[in-house]
Design a protein around this motif. Structure first.
Motif, mmCIF file in Angstrom:
data_model
loop_
_atom_site.group_PDB
_atom_site.id
_atom_site.type_symbol
_atom_site.label_atom_id
_atom_site.label_comp_id
_atom_site.label_asym_id
_atom_site.label_seq_id
_atom_site.Cartn_x
_atom_site.Cartn_y
_atom_site.Cartn_z
ATOM 1 N N ARG A 103 0.821 -1.203 0.000
ATOM 2 C CA ARG A 103 0.000 0.000 0.000
ATOM 3 C C ARG A 103 0.858 1.258 0.000
ATOM 4 N N ASP A 104 0.545 2.184 -0.856
ATOM 5 C CA ASP A 104 1.158 3.513 -0.947
ATOM 6 C C ASP A 104 2.580 3.509 -1.509
ATOM 7 N N LEU A 105 3.386 2.487 -1.193
ATOM 8 C CA LEU A 105 4.779 2.536 -1.629
ATOM 9 C C LEU A 105 4.989 1.850 -2.980
ATOM 10 N N LEU A 106 4.635 0.582 -3.101
ATOM 11 C CA LEU A 106 4.989 -0.171 -4.296
ATOM 12 C C LEU A 106 3.845 -0.403 -5.278
ATOM 13 N N ALA A 167 -3.078 5.399 17.221
ATOM 14 C CA ALA A 167 -4.301 5.706 16.487
ATOM 15 C C ALA A 167 -4.599 7.201 16.573
ATOM 16 N N ARG A 168 -4.870 7.820 15.443
ATOM 17 C CA ARG A 168 -5.166 9.254 15.434
ATOM 18 C C ARG A 168 -6.376 9.582 16.308
ATOM 19 N N CYS A 222 -2.873 -1.222 15.577
ATOM 20 C CA CYS A 222 -2.513 0.117 16.053
ATOM 21 C C CYS A 222 -3.612 1.112 15.708
ATOM 22 N N LYS A 223 -4.125 1.041 14.485
ATOM 23 C CA LYS A 223 -5.199 1.957 14.070
ATOM 24 C C LYS A 223 -6.439 1.798 14.931
ATOM 25 N N ASP A 237 3.225 7.485 7.961
ATOM 26 C CA ASP A 237 2.982 8.875 7.589
ATOM 27 C C ASP A 237 1.981 9.003 6.441
ATOM 28 N N SER A 238 1.705 7.898 5.738
ATOM 29 C CA SER A 238 0.734 7.920 4.651
ATOM 30 C C SER A 238 -0.646 7.478 5.103
ATOM 31 N N GLU A 239 -0.733 6.958 6.305
ATOM 32 C CA GLU A 239 -1.985 6.404 6.801
ATOM 33 C C GLU A 239 -2.725 7.451 7.633
#
Length: 297
Positions: A103-106, A167-168, A222-223, A237-239
């Motif tokens: 996800r997000d990187l590759l 978690a935000r 974690c989320k 940082d992308s989540e």
């Protein structure tokens, strides 16, 4: 001696069980068991001691393993050399990387590559295992390591930084005195219940709870507020549902490499893929190295 028999034999030797070998070879459990039994019958020798813990090689199996490994290496060399002469921009490329990298990187880069080169098909093996590129278990690997083996070539893309994330949705709790000190790490395994390193030392009071050996599963935990997790900055940082934990420190723990076997230097589709991914990922170097600003609201 049938090479197919040796292929199944080698897989069981390396994986330690029929079930793991079947998963590795992408065949059924019964197929591997039957091939091993037939191989033993044809040799008139018992090759494995069966137990609840798995398959253990006998003395004669050790000798066969050594010789057949050499044979496998020679056959792989021939296959690589033939592949190295392939000038077509069609066919399969087998790549490997841990699932957290998708996800997000590759995956955005892989998808764009496939749009530009529709005759090239990608096979992805999402695993943290160090696949043997000399035996063509994969063509290209994205690896986290200090330095890849000398028999491989490739490109160091960045120093991969990691940080502590929570978690935000728990951000308001930071305003409570002592709340952060009462939190817990999400552990990886019995041997790695507590993280080590620079950023881990900043939170000496954290307890350790839970064990999750998948990076993706740990990130999801974690989320959902199950604890504090140390994750690569490119993911955390992308989540949008994650945020770094004060004091927001990052740690450059490992190097991020793209590697392949030198026999594939002249393989057209491998080189097109390698160059495409290198160009794409170098643009993401600030994200990989944790240099992205961290807004808290």
């Amino acid at each position: 001696m049938n090479w197919d028999d040796l292929k199944y034999f080698l897989a069981v030797c390396r994986m330690g069980s029929i079930r793991a070998a079947a998963a590795e070879l992408k065949v059924s459990h019964a197929t591997v068991s039957r091939r091993i039994n037939n191989f033993e019958a044809s040799l008139g020798q018992r090759l494995f001691e069966r137990s609840a813990k798995g398959y253990t090689r006998t003395k004669i199996a050790d000798e066969i393993y050594l010789e057949s490994s050499h044979l496998e290496e020679r056959l792989s060399t021939v296959a690589r050399q033939l592949a190295g002469k392939d000038n077509s921009l069609s066919g399969d490329i087998r790549i490997t990387f841990p699932d957290l990298f998708a996800r997000d990187l590759l995956m955005p880069a892989v998808a764009e590559f496939c749009r530009q080169y529709p005759l090239i098909h990608i096979e992805i093996i999402d695993s943290t295992r160090m696949f043997n590129l000399a035996n063509r278990e994969a063509d290209v690997a994205f690896r986290i390591c200090d330095q890849p083996p000398e028999y491989l070539v490739g490109k160091k893309l960045a120093v991969m930084h990691r940080s502590c994330y929570m978690a935000r949705k728990l951000l308001p709790e930071l305003e409570q005195e002592g709340w952060l000190e009462r939190q817990n790490w999400i552990g990886w395994s019995d041997k790695m219940r507590r993280p080590v390193g620079k950023i881990a030392r900043e939170y000496p009071k954290f307890a350790s709870r839970h064990k999750m050996t998948s990076g993706m599963v740990q990130a999801e935990a974690c989320k959902n507020g199950m604890g504090i997790s140390i994750l690569p900055c490119f993911y955390g940082d992308s989540e949008s549902e994650l945020v770094r934990v004060p004091p927001y420190t990052t740690e450059g723990k490992f190097n991020f490499w793209l590697v392949y076997h030198p026999d594939l230097r002249k393989n057209a589709k491998i080189q097109i893929f390698v160059n495409f991914m290198v160009d794409y990922l170098l643009k993401l170097k600030p994200l990989i190295q944790g240099e992205t600003p961290m807004p808290l609201n």
